[in-house]
Design a protein around this motif. Structure first.
Motif, mmCIF file in Angstrom:
data_model
loop_
_atom_site.group_PDB
_atom_site.id
_atom_site.type_symbol
_atom_site.label_atom_id
_atom_site.label_comp_id
_atom_site.label_asym_id
_atom_site.label_seq_id
_atom_site.Cartn_x
_atom_site.Cartn_y
_atom_site.Cartn_z
ATOM 1 N N LEU A 188 -16.027 8.500 -5.063
ATOM 2 C CA LEU A 188 -16.036 9.739 -4.296
ATOM 3 C C LEU A 188 -14.945 10.669 -4.825
ATOM 4 N N ARG A 189 -15.279 11.925 -5.003
ATOM 5 C CA ARG A 189 -14.274 12.888 -5.461
ATOM 6 C C ARG A 189 -13.267 13.151 -4.343
ATOM 7 N N VAL A 190 -11.991 12.945 -4.668
ATOM 8 C CA VAL A 190 -10.894 13.223 -3.739
ATOM 9 C C VAL A 190 -10.052 14.321 -4.365
ATOM 10 N N PRO A 191 -10.175 15.562 -3.891
ATOM 11 C CA PRO A 191 -9.502 16.690 -4.565
ATOM 12 C C PRO A 191 -7.998 16.496 -4.708
ATOM 13 N N GLU A 192 -7.366 15.809 -3.755
ATOM 14 C CA GLU A 192 -5.907 15.644 -3.808
ATOM 15 C C GLU A 192 -5.449 14.880 -5.048
ATOM 16 N N ASP A 368 17.548 16.727 6.455
ATOM 17 C CA ASP A 368 16.855 15.562 6.986
ATOM 18 C C ASP A 368 16.189 14.779 5.856
ATOM 19 N N THR A 369 16.331 13.450 5.902
ATOM 20 C CA THR A 369 15.755 12.609 4.850
ATOM 21 C C THR A 369 14.830 11.529 5.416
ATOM 22 N N VAL A 370 14.223 11.812 6.557
ATOM 23 C CA VAL A 370 13.177 10.926 7.087
ATOM 24 C C VAL A 370 11.846 11.363 6.497
ATOM 25 N N SER A 371 11.101 10.412 5.960
ATOM 26 C CA SER A 371 9.873 10.706 5.236
ATOM 27 C C SER A 371 8.645 10.484 6.110
ATOM 28 N N SER A 372 7.877 11.554 6.329
ATOM 29 C CA SER A 372 6.606 11.418 7.050
ATOM 30 C C SER A 372 5.606 10.603 6.246
ATOM 31 N N VAL A 373 5.754 10.583 4.941
ATOM 32 C CA VAL A 373 4.874 9.762 4.109
ATOM 33 C C VAL A 373 5.043 8.290 4.461
ATOM 34 N N PRO A 453 3.467 8.553 -7.627
ATOM 35 C CA PRO A 453 2.770 8.378 -6.352
ATOM 36 C C PRO A 453 2.184 9.677 -5.807
ATOM 37 N N ASN A 454 0.929 9.601 -5.402
ATOM 38 C CA ASN A 454 0.206 10.734 -4.833
ATOM 39 C C ASN A 454 -0.144 10.366 -3.391
ATOM 40 N N SER A 455 0.707 10.790 -2.473
ATOM 41 C CA SER A 455 0.581 10.347 -1.081
ATOM 42 C C SER A 455 -0.678 10.869 -0.419
ATOM 43 N N ASN A 456 -1.084 12.083 -0.728
ATOM 44 C CA ASN A 456 -2.291 12.635 -0.112
ATOM 45 C C ASN A 456 -3.530 11.850 -0.533
ATOM 46 N N PHE A 457 -3.577 11.466 -1.805
ATOM 47 C CA PHE A 457 -4.700 10.662 -2.280
ATOM 48 C C PHE A 457 -4.706 9.296 -1.607
ATOM 49 N N LEU A 458 -3.548 8.648 -1.542
ATOM 50 C CA LEU A 458 -3.481 7.319 -0.946
ATOM 51 C C LEU A 458 -3.834 7.355 0.537
ATOM 52 N N PHE A 459 -3.429 8.409 1.227
ATOM 53 C CA PHE A 459 -3.791 8.520 2.645
ATOM 54 C C PHE A 459 -5.307 8.623 2.808
ATOM 55 N N ALA A 460 -5.956 9.399 1.942
ATOM 56 C CA ALA A 460 -7.414 9.535 2.012
ATOM 57 C C ALA A 460 -8.087 8.187 1.767
ATOM 58 N N VAL A 461 -7.569 7.428 0.802
ATOM 59 C CA VAL A 461 -8.187 6.145 0.449
ATOM 60 C C VAL A 461 -7.938 5.104 1.540
ATOM 61 N N LEU A 462 -6.678 4.974 1.974
ATOM 62 C CA LEU A 462 -6.343 3.924 2.947
ATOM 63 C C LEU A 462 -6.938 4.197 4.319
ATOM 64 N N TRP A 471 -12.419 3.652 -3.789
ATOM 65 C CA TRP A 471 -11.475 3.672 -4.914
ATOM 66 C C TRP A 471 -10.713 2.357 -5.038
ATOM 67 N N CYS A 472 -10.625 1.581 -3.973
ATOM 68 C CA CYS A 472 -9.895 0.311 -4.044
ATOM 69 C C CYS A 472 -10.635 -0.746 -4.854
#
Length: 645
Positions: A188-192, A368-373, A453-462, A471-472
């Motif tokens: 599947l195409r994931v634009p991110e 701030d260094t808290v990561s939403s990722v 690391p591409n967090s937007n892509f990984l979020f879409a996949v996971l 993709w997995c």
């Protein structure tokens, strides 16, 4: 034997003397280009005397009776402190934009660019007279025998390059994105996945007076980009007869880009522009309009006045924010639409957390260094492993014990990317290993796709968005792998990498050991002894998605090395009670032998902001130098007419 001993002794002494003389000569030539901030100059091109007061941080406060002389002086000090950087910026801009169209720019801007060019050329003329080591240490080994005079067109091209740097990477470089033809048909195409970051990014947010401790608005600005030495930004206070303007300037351009006067503070947000809207990047007309807008901002009477200017001249892909004592204004009037990022999510959380802000509170948000990722991806990655041990592990083994200990650490972790903690290192190593497992079989040669690391892509996949979990699956194997299996194996990959690197005791692992800032002297690109001597290195908190942004590199053996990130931050309020503050990563000088080469570095690492004051009486306290530029006369000529034109 004695004769041989004497020969060796005399030879050794001769070598020592030669080395000492050579080192002394090199040091003399290098130190000759360190500017003396107490030196006065007589130069052609000025209408009247100019005073340059450098405060304790070497920020110049320039006072003159005319705007032309102020712009002359900022060109002079840009060249005095950053000559090598100016010339590199000009070469880069000329490579991208060989020539600019003849433009009809506003007279005030045309005059400012001409005065700025005259100021740069005045310093070039002083350097050409000798005794100043060619003005910058890197020019001693440069192959250019003569330096061409600066022109207003050079400043226009540099402004155009700056605007172009705000565009996504593929569009900026003219490189086509990876086409759908190379994506397997069953994926599947994931634009991110193919999104590219710009060289520079501008961010800003503002609080209305009803949410601040003083009742006056607060504007917070953050620019991010590369972190070279010298810094991409140069701090300056321009004391016009109509009032001062202080903030971040860019060597090559005479105007304050992010800053304030006594009535208004301004900053920008940038967001991607579709390629079809600007296929060739910003035009000369847009660059000229941007400079005109900055010149008018410095003279704006209130926020509404400033935003009225932006409405006519703001380039595409930018949003302008301005505040005065009562108003927060922006253009476009409705907040510009851009895809919500992980940083935006965290910013919204921080803004909602407290009802009243002070400038100190705004600084706390910026640092701030808290990561939403981490807060988003970690539950998706570890949801099974927190409750079910690895299928490949044996109960009671050392590997399983280590795995359980680290998963327990992550379960109680809040996503704080602290440089002294092991959790950020484990998390990002795990994410990197997971992305490599997911993407390497589809793109075996496109290493950057699966190593950064591409967090937007990984979020879409996971999260299996629209079936993205496909993709997995590893295409080259017969069984169909699930994301849970890939996550489990990636954790073991990450642990193996960490154990090989740091041993089996997680208490000795720290994020800062891998996530180190590496600011290199930009004239030298090779990593050799001289580069290491002139670079600034330190463990640092944050990640590419925290408010205090620190980007990852692409070096295989140092995947989390930091050479880009937040490179200027400011919190501004037009209020005597609140004040305005800024921080920059390095010093004002681009000369490694100057004490102002890295004097701001410790403050930047610790998050200690400096006061942004236009009060000259405060600047004189602990001033690092006071110099005066005096117009040359026929009785006391400094440069013959036309030499710097």
């Amino acid at each position: 034997m004695r004769r041989l001993f004497n020969i060796l002794l005399y030879g050794f002494l001769a070598i020592c003397i030669t080395v000492s003389v050579g080192s002394g000569l090199v040091y003399f030539l290098l130190s000759a280009s360190v500017p003396d901030y107490d030196e006065d100059f007589t130069v052609a091109g000025l209408g009247g005397p100019v005073d340059i007061l450098r405060d304790s941080s070497a920020v110049p406060h320039i006072s003159a009776t005319s705007a032309a002389d102020v712009y002359f002086a900022i060109g002079f000090v840009h060249a005095q402190d950053r000559l090598g950087q100016l010339l590199r910026a000009r070469r880069k801009a000329e490579a991208s934009w060989p020539s600019d169209e003849t433009l009809s720019v506003a007279p005030a801007v045309s005059d400012a660019l001409a005065s700025y060019a005259a100021g740069v050329n005045a310093w070039l003329e002083l350097v050409s007279e000798g005794g100043r080591g060619r003005g910058s240490p890197e020019l001693l080994i440069a192959d250019e025998r003569s330096i061409a005079a600066w022109t207003p067109g050079d400043s226009l091209r540099i402004a155009r390059s700056f605007l172009n740097g705000l565009r996504p990477g593929s569009a900026r470089e003219g490189m086509p994105s990876i086409s759908g033809a190379i994506i397997p048909a069953d994926r599947l195409r994931v634009p991110e996945l193919f999104a590219t970051d710009p060289e520079q990014r501008l961010d800003a947010w503002a609080m209305d007076g009803d949410r601040t401790a003083t009742g006056t608005p607060i504007l917070a600005a953050d620019t991010s980009g590369s972190l070279p030495l010298p810094s991409e930004w140069y701090l300056a206070d321009l004391q016009f007869s109509t009032g001062p303007a202080i903030g971040a300037t860019m060597p090559g351009v005479p105007f304050v880009i992010v800053g304030r006067n006594t009535r208004v503070a301004w900053a920008f947000r940038s967001f991607p522009v579709p390629d079809e809207e600007a296929p060739r990047g910003p035009s000369p007309v847009q660059a000229a309009g941007f400079l005109t807008m900055l010149e008018l901002f410095a003279r704006s009477a209130d926020a509404t006045d400033a935003i009225g200017v932006a409405a006519d001249m703001l380039p595409k892909g930018m949003e302008a924010l301005a505040i005065d004592r009562e108003t927060v204004a922006r253009w476009p009037r409705a907040e510009a639409v851009r895809a919500s990022s992980f940083r935006d999510i965290r910013l919204a959380e921080l803004e909602a957390r407290q009802s009243i802000f002070s400038t100190e509170g705004a600084i706390g948000v910026q640092r701030d260094t808290v990561s939403s990722v981490a807060r988003t991806l970690l539950p998706l990655m570890a949801k099974e492993l927190w409750f079910v041990q690895s299928r490949d592990s044996t109960e009671g083994t050392d590997a399983d014990s280590l795995r359980r200990e680290l998963l327990d650490r992550l379960a109680s972790w809040n996503g704080e990317m602290d440089r002294y903690s092991p959790e950020p290192l484990l998390f990002w190593t795990w994410v990197r290993a997971l992305q490599q497992r997911i993407l390497k079989d589809e793109f075996p040669t496109a290493e950057q796709l699966w190593t950064r690391p591409n967090s937007n892509f990984l979020f879409a996949v996971l999260s299996d968005r629209r079936g993205s979990a496909i993709w997995c699956d590893i295409r080259l194997s017969s069984p169909r792998e699930t994301c849970e299996e890939q996550v489990r194996v990636a954790l073991d990959d990450a642990l193996g990498w960490l154990v090989d690197r740091y041993g089996r005791d997680p208490s000795t692992w720290t994020w800062g050991e891998e996530h180190r800032l590496d600011m290199q002297w930009s004239p030298i690109s090779s990593r050799r002894l001289l580069t290491n001597l002139l670079s600034l290195q330190a463990p640092i908190s944050g990640d590419p998605f925290t408010q205090f942004l620190t980007s990852f590199g692409v070096v295989e053996d140092r995947p989390f090395l930091v050479s880009a990130g937040s490179n200027f931050q400011a919190v501004m309020s037009i209020s005597e009670a609140a004040g305005s503050y800024y921080i920059s990563p390095a010093g004002q000088s681009g000369h490694p032998l100057s004490r102002f080469y890295d004097n701001l570095f410790p403050s930047w690492i610790q998050g200690e902001y400096l006061a942004m004051s236009t009060d000259l009486s405060l600047a004189r306290g602990g001033a690092s130098g006071i110099s005066r530029l005096t117009p040359a006369t026929s009785d006391n000529p400094r440069m013959s007419e036309g030499q710097s034109e």
